[in-house]
Design an enzyme around this catalytic site. Structure first.
Site, mmCIF file in Angstrom:
data_model
loop_
_atom_site.group_PDB
_atom_site.id
_atom_site.type_symbol
_atom_site.label_atom_id
_atom_site.label_comp_id
_atom_site.label_asym_id
_atom_site.label_seq_id
_atom_site.Cartn_x
_atom_site.Cartn_y
_atom_site.Cartn_z
ATOM 1 N N GLU A 1 13.248 -14.748 -7.237
ATOM 2 C CA GLU A 1 14.376 -15.221 -6.443
ATOM 3 C C GLU A 1 15.458 -15.610 -7.437
ATOM 4 O OE1 GLU A 1 16.618 -18.543 -4.511
ATOM 5 O OE2 GLU A 1 14.490 -19.026 -4.349
ATOM 6 N N CYS B 1 21.042 -22.259 -4.142
ATOM 7 C CA CYS B 1 21.139 -20.802 -4.278
ATOM 8 C C CYS B 1 21.535 -20.132 -2.971
ATOM 9 C CB CYS B 1 19.830 -20.228 -4.802
ATOM 10 S SG CYS B 1 18.395 -20.654 -3.814
#
Length: 505
Positions: free
Chosen positions: A248, A282
């Site tokens: 990720e 994020c």
């Protein structure tokens, strides 16, 4: 996600002590020994031994152990939340919210692993009708998790809890900026399950060299959260052993305020998405595209929402300091580049950067080729751009090399717009909703990463399918997988296949 230091080689000389520091005050919270390559290899070896006992517990036994861990965390929530506030810098309520999200995901993984990972019978088909066909999901073994500092429990937990529920042991390297939190988390598992062998869930501490050693240690899978650049280096290092991984990485998430949006609701939600956790999220919004007819109204509402939003370390602060000091200069450079290229600050500006805090900065009329639009800023800034219509908003949102998450505000077209976005996740008429729904997979596209955590896909990410075909009985004269196969058998099969497949028009 700009949450990691450079991935260094395992042979790099590092200090034997890692100091945990309060980012708001610079106070040293704790000191931790740095694990070198030999120590990492030893930890993985202990995990491999422990994984057998953990696997043999089965789904029901692992469920009980994971739920005991959940109860321990909930019963010590005040203590852990205070540690998160102290070491990570976020407000106490945000720390508690992060913990509870992790708890909910762990609960879901523990309770759903059996349903999604149990052996499954499938049809063997006509030619092998005398066979039983079974798919069994095997744990991969030992999973190495390299976690970030911005959400030091919630984010790595998406790999840790799901890997554990699937039957794996886990070796976790927390960020050097949140080492105390990571170790508390692992210790809580052991304290909740004193009867289990050590090594099922353990930590290794250090800088980039420790992470590199974990990648090279012979683990069976790597789960990494951090920047795209470091993710690529980890992927290259993992390729030497063909170690599978889930990554990720960076995000430059866009929010679309469509032509029929509820402007006030959009301003309220996107303001939180952009500035909560000091913009160090994020999946938080960094770009906003607003249809022109609503732009003035949205900008006014957005500015109004930010009137009381301010950083600090006190109980009334909206968000805390920048956790990683080097990120302050990244934010500063993006603001400067945007203004130099013609952008205008309608909230804050260059003067808002006062390390370790950065006050909210809202930029408009920023060219699409500026750093504030193309690169991950990872700070409390956001750009707003007027667009002609929804289609232009979609096109600009999709123009980024990153493709992690997105937000859409629209009264009637939200799902239609969401389906046209090249991202892994979208929240409609709210922000970050997908992060709180444990059944939904979480991950990105393109330079935002590969693989998924959370949900059924997140459980399967940490297993390998084992296909078993068992002949239940022999059919005399119909042996196909044999040198004694008869010509008459093949002739009969040809006739059957022609009847089954040869008449489609």
């Amino acid at each position: 996600m700009s949450t990691d230091t450079t991935l260094e080689t395992p042979s790099e000389t590092v200090s034997p002590i890692l100091k945990s520091v309060n980012p708001a005050t610079g106070e040293v919270i704790a000191e931790w020994p740095v694990h070198d390559a030999d120590a990492v290899t030893a930890a993985v070896g202990r995990a491999r031994v422990a994984s057998a006992a953990w696997r043999e517990l089965g789904f029901d036994g692992r469920k009980k152990a994971l739920l005991r861990w959940v109860s321990y965390l909930v019963n010590h929530a005040d203590e852990l939340s205070e540690l998160i506030r102290k070491e990570n810098g976020k407000p106490l309520e945000d720390a508690y919210l992060e913990l509870i999200l992790a708890v909910e995901h762990t609960d879901w993984a523990a309770k759903h692993a059996k349903k999604h990972l149990s052996a499954k019978k499938v049809s063997p088909g006509m030619l092998l009708a005398n066979f039983e066909a079974v798919i069994e999901e095997r744990p991969v073994g030992v999973v190495g998790v390299i976690g970030p500092w911005n959400y030091p429990i919630y984010t790595p937990n998406g790999s840790i809890a799901y890997a554990l529920a699937a039957g794996n042991a886990v070796v976790f390297k927390p960020s050097e900026f949140t080492t105390s939190i990571g170790n508390y988390y692992a210790d809580a598992f052991a304290k909740a399950n004193p009867e289990l062998p050590s090594g099922i869930f353990s930590t290794v501490n250090g800088l980039g060299a420790t992470g590199a050693a974990l990648v090279a240690s012979g683990v069976d899978k790597i789960a990494f959260t951090g920047s795209t650049a470091t993710g690529k280096r980890i992927m290259a290092a993992a390729a030497e052993r063909m170690t599978p991984l889930v990554l990720e990485c960076g995000g430059k998430d866009a929010a679309i305020v469509a032509d029929d949006a509820d402007v006030n609701a959009a301003a309220d939600g996107i303001a939180w998405s952009s500035f909560a956790n000091s913009g160090q999220t994020c999946v938080g919004t960094e770009r906003i595209y607003v249809v022109d007819e609503l732009a003035d109204q949205f900008v006014a509402a957005f500015k109004d929402k930010l009137k009381t939003v301010a950083p600090g370390s006190g109980d009334t602060a909206t968000y805390g300091p920048m956790t990683m000091p080097s990120q302050v200069e990244v934010v500063r450079s993006h603001i400067a580049d945007a203004i130099a290229k013609g952008g205008k600050a309608v909230v804050g500006g260059p003067e808002s950067v006062r390390a370790p805090y950065i006050e909210p900065v809202v930029l408009i009329d920023v060219p699409e080729d500026s750093l504030a639009v193309t690169e991950e800023t990872f700070g409390p800034t956001v750009t707003i751009k007027r667009v002609k219509n929804n289609d232009e908003a979609i096109a600009l949102a999709n123009a980024s090399k990153y493709a992690l998450a997105s937000t859409v505000y629209s009264k009637s077209k939200g799902m239609e717009i969401a389906r046209q976005l090249r991202v892994g996740m979208t929240s409609v008429n709210s922000v970050l909703g997908f992060a709180g729904v444990a059944a939904l997979p979480f991950g990105g596209v393109g330079e935002s990463g590969i693989g998924r955590i959370h949900g059924e896909q997140g459980l399967r990410e940490f297993t390998r399918p084992h296909s078993i075909a068992r002949q239940k009985f022999a059919i005399p004269g119909m042996e196909l997988l044999s040198f004694s196969r008869k010509a008459s058998t093949v002739k009969l099969i040809k006739q059957v296949i022609k009847l089954k497949h040869g008449r489609h028009t």
